[in-house]
Structure formats: C-alpha cells, structure tokens
Design an enzyme around this catalytic site. Structure first.
Site, PDB file in Angstrom:
ATOM      1  CG  ASP A   9      -2.287   4.224   3.134  1.00 52.00           C
ATOM      2  OD1 ASP A   9      -1.156   3.302   3.219  1.00 52.00           O
ATOM      3  OD2 ASP A   9      -3.280   4.230   2.617  1.00 52.00           O
ATOM      4  CG  ASP A  11       0.349   4.320  -2.883  1.00 56.49           C
ATOM      5  OD1 ASP A  11       0.317   5.061  -3.425  1.00 56.49           O
ATOM      6  OD2 ASP A  11       1.066   3.314  -2.569  1.00 56.49           O
ATOM      7  CG  ASP A 169      -6.829   3.301   0.862  1.00 54.49           C
ATOM      8  OD1 ASP A 169      -5.651   3.256   1.573  1.00 54.49           O
ATOM      9  OD2 ASP A 169      -6.993   2.503  -0.021  1.00 54.49           O
TER      10      ASP A 169
END
Length: 225
Positions: A9, A11, A169
C-alpha cells in the site's frame, strides 16, 4: 530462484500522507457545502478508492454531490503539488526497504486506493518507476477490500499466493490480502490501529521498518524452504 512478491500500500504505509489527505478532504468538503470530517472520522476511509471513500464518509450526499466532492478533493491535491514548498514525506526506512528488496531479487507490487494519476506522481516524485514491477490502483478495478489488486499483481508477475505478502496500514489491506490468500502484514504507523488491523485478519503487525525487514526475511525463509 523461488519467486517472492511484496505488494505495498502507499498512503500510511510508505508515504506519511495524513496531513495532506485530511487537508484535501477538508477543503473539498467546504467547497461543496459539506461538513469537513475530523481526522478520527477521515482515517477510517483512507485506502478505499476515492468515490467509495467519500460515499462512506458522507452517506447522506447524493451521487452528484459526491462527484463534486471528489473533483474538489483532486483539485486540492493539484494545488498542493503546484506549491514548490510542498513535500510528500516517506516514513523512515521505507525507501531503504524497497531498495533492499529489489537488490535481493524480490518482485515489488503496489495496491493503492490512489488514482492512476496519483500513482504516477508518486513513482515520479520518488524515482520509483524501476522499483515497482506492477502497480494497481483505484482506477483499475474493484476497490479494497476486494482482492482484485493483489490477485492482479500475482497474475501479471506469475506468482502464487504462497509466495506473496501484502503490507499495509489499513484493515482494508488485511482483508484484501486474506481474500487473495496472501500473507497479511499490518504496519502500526498509518491510519488504522493495531486493534483494527488484528480484527481484520493481519497475520503479523510490525511497528517500524526494521521490524518489517525481519518479517520479510522470515517470510522469504519460509517461501524458499
């Protein structure tokens, strides 16, 4: 040589984009007459593709208003990037890990809710075009947590699920990885909490890039055993 694929991922995982995302959500909301979201509300939708994220954020808004909000959000990011003082910040250790993986023969993929324009900007800003072997984003197919982005990374790179891990995250990343039957590593420094990552099915949660490097080494040892 056994294939190994690490799908990242962006961001909240590689790039600390918490400030710009909240600012863009705030400016976009104000531009279309919606209540700007506080961070605690906004953090729950980061990782989804933009329109779906805004629909979750403001379910009372109709499709036309959501489209207008998405447009203003994108315009805010264009303004940010037009400012010569604007800098996107990498989490400490992010680039070193990517470079190490590439040097050691890993395949590196991307699965992000960003638009294709946003992906291209990240690749150009950080000089990562030669690091990533495949990139999939919110413009390419179903949004997270659908497994599409992970399974497409695996398909185009010729790697099976047992050789693949997803690093992210957000709970969406963990659920996406699980649906794709990949190994799910959650990182605690982004938008979602350790408790949320664990509840979403993370196989493992790490707290800095040194710990992530150890998890990657352990995965590699299992994958080639």
């Amino acid at each position: 040589m056994s294939l190994k694929l690490a799908v990242f991922d962006v961001d909240g995982t590689l790039v600390d984009s918490r400030g710009p995302i909240l600012q863009a959500l705030t400016e976009g909301a104000k531009a279309v007459g919606l209540e700007p979201p506080p961070y605690e509300e906004a953090r729950h939708i980061v990782g989804l593709s933009l329109v779906e994220a805004l629909q979750h954020l403001r379910p009372e808004a109709d499709a036309a208003l959501i489209d207008a909000y998405a447009h203003e959000y994108k315009q805010a990011f264009l303004r940010f990037h037009a400012d010569p003082d604007f800098r996107e910040i990498l989490y400490p250790g992010a680039e070193a890990t990517l470079l190490r993986l590439k040097a050691e023969g890993w395949l590196i993929g991307m699965a992000t809710g960003k638009s294709r324009r946003g992906v291209n900007r990240v690749l150009d800003v950080f000089g990562w075009r030669d690091l990533f072997d495949a990139t999939y984003c919110g413009d390419d197919g179903p949004s997270k947590p659908h497994p599409f982005m992970v399974t497409e990374n695996m398909r185009v790179l010729g790697v099976d699920a047992a050789q693949t891990l997803m690093i992210g995250d957000a709970s969406f990343d963990m659920r996406m990885a699980r649906e794709a039957r990949a190994y799910a590593i959650g990182v605690s420094w982004g938008f979602h909490t350790v408790e949320e990552l664990d509840a979403a099915g993370a196989h493992q949660i790490v707290h800095d890039f040194n710990e992530l490097d150890g998890a990657l080494n352990a995965f590699e040892a299992r994958a080639v055993a």
